[in-house]
Design a protein around this motif. Structure first.
Motif, PDB file in Angstrom:
ATOM      1  N   THR A   1       0.855  -1.187   0.000  1.00 49.88           N
ATOM      2  CA  THR A   1       0.000   0.000   0.000  1.00 49.88           C
ATOM      3  C   THR A   1       0.889   1.235   0.000  1.00 49.88           C
ATOM      4  N   ILE A   2       0.675   2.119  -0.959  1.00 46.55           N
ATOM      5  CA  ILE A   2       1.438   3.367  -0.992  1.00 46.55           C
ATOM      6  C   ILE A   2       0.886   4.306   0.057  1.00 46.55           C
ATOM      7  N   ASP A   3       1.719   4.703   0.997  1.00 47.12           N
ATOM      8  CA  ASP A   3       1.303   5.642   2.034  1.00 47.12           C
ATOM      9  C   ASP A   3       1.384   7.065   1.500  1.00 47.12           C
ATOM     10  N   LYS A   4       2.578   7.451   1.076  1.00 48.08           N
ATOM     11  CA  LYS A   4       2.754   8.821   0.571  1.00 48.08           C
ATOM     12  C   LYS A   4       4.049   8.928  -0.231  1.00 48.08           C
ATOM     13  N   TYR A   5       4.150  10.011  -1.013  1.00 51.04           N
ATOM     14  CA  TYR A   5       5.373  10.380  -1.720  1.00 51.04           C
ATOM     15  C   TYR A   5       5.988  11.562  -0.985  1.00 51.04           C
TER      16      TYR A   5
ATOM     17  N   PHE B   1      -5.207  -8.164   4.106  1.00 51.72           N
ATOM     18  CA  PHE B   1      -4.387  -9.110   4.856  1.00 51.72           C
ATOM     19  C   PHE B   1      -3.331  -9.737   3.954  1.00 51.72           C
ATOM     20  N   CYS B   2      -2.084  -9.775   4.444  1.00 50.17           N
ATOM     21  CA  CYS B   2      -0.962 -10.346   3.683  1.00 50.17           C
ATOM     22  C   CYS B   2      -0.108 -11.155   4.648  1.00 50.17           C
ATOM     23  N   PRO B   3      -0.276 -12.481   4.672  1.00 46.10           N
ATOM     24  CA  PRO B   3       0.414 -13.310   5.668  1.00 46.10           C
ATOM     25  C   PRO B   3       1.941 -13.261   5.570  1.00 46.10           C
TER      26      PRO B   3
END
Length: 211
Positions: free
Chosen positions: A16-20, A34-36
């Motif tokens: 997930t891109i938070d910010k630039y 969800f990403c195990p």
């Protein structure tokens, strides 16, 4: 161009891109989806971004510019995630000590001269990715220093500044080919030649007449 390619790598690997932030991308895994194997995917992403530098290197050479260098810090831990901000503006983001440690490791890449630094917390969840221990770093808020690791790429731990000499020379050669610089260089070459002659003359006069 490199930000676009980096973004596609992050998204492809479930991030997930938070910010630039200028030329920097902040990304995280395991939220909102969800990403195990989030730690492994984060390290995999950092390796692919480093390899992106190899892809862009030829384009940079054609432009007379040095290789694009990426510094990446990877950490795994508990943090606060969600919509944060004010009534007028919000961002879906992450905050916490774990996030701060990731940022600290990214900054530490310059000191360790390696493009990727993985914390011991991420390392323990990435048994399928070969890594080499770098050492330890003291972090604010933690009594014990944190162990740092670097992924092994093509059989070696890569250096962040391994090409700094050749890159600097290439950049200097490109600069020296500029017409304005050549004119300026000829002027200073002419000027300093006569300054040296003047100092020699003053030295002879002082030595002769013992001022």
């Amino acid at each position: 161009e490199f930000l676009d390619k980096m973004t596609k790598i992050v998204l492809k690997n479930g991030g997930t891109i938070d910010k630039y932030m200028g030329d920097c991308i902040m990304a995280f895994w395991n939220a909102p989806i969800f990403c195990p194997n989030h730690a492994e995917m984060a390290v995999k992403t950092s390796i692919e971004i480093e390899l992106l530098g190899d892809e862009l290197e030829e384009k940079m050479k054609d432009m007379g510019l040095p290789r694009v260098k990426f510094g990446t810090g990877v950490n795994t831990g508990v943090c606060i995630v969600g919509n944060m901000g004010s009534e007028t503006r919000m961002d879906y983001s992450v905050v916490g000590d774990s996030v701060n440690l990731g940022a600290r490791l990214e900054a530490q890449t310059r000191q360790e001269d390696t493009p990727i630094i993985v914390s011991e917390y991420s390392y323990l969840q990435c048994s399928d990715i070969p890594m080499s221990v770098l050492g330890e770093v003291k972090v604010k808020g933690k009594e014990e220093p944190v162990k740092m690791y670097a992924p092994i790429i093509d059989g070696e731990v890569r250096k962040l500044y391994k090409d700094w000499v050749s890159s600097g020379i290439n950049l200097l050669i490109t600069f020296c080919n500029l017409p304005d610089f050549i004119i300026l260089w000829n002027f200073f070459n002419f000027f300093f030649k006569y300054v040296i002659q003047l100092f020699k003359l003053v030295y002879i006069i002082v030595k002769t007449y013992k001022f």
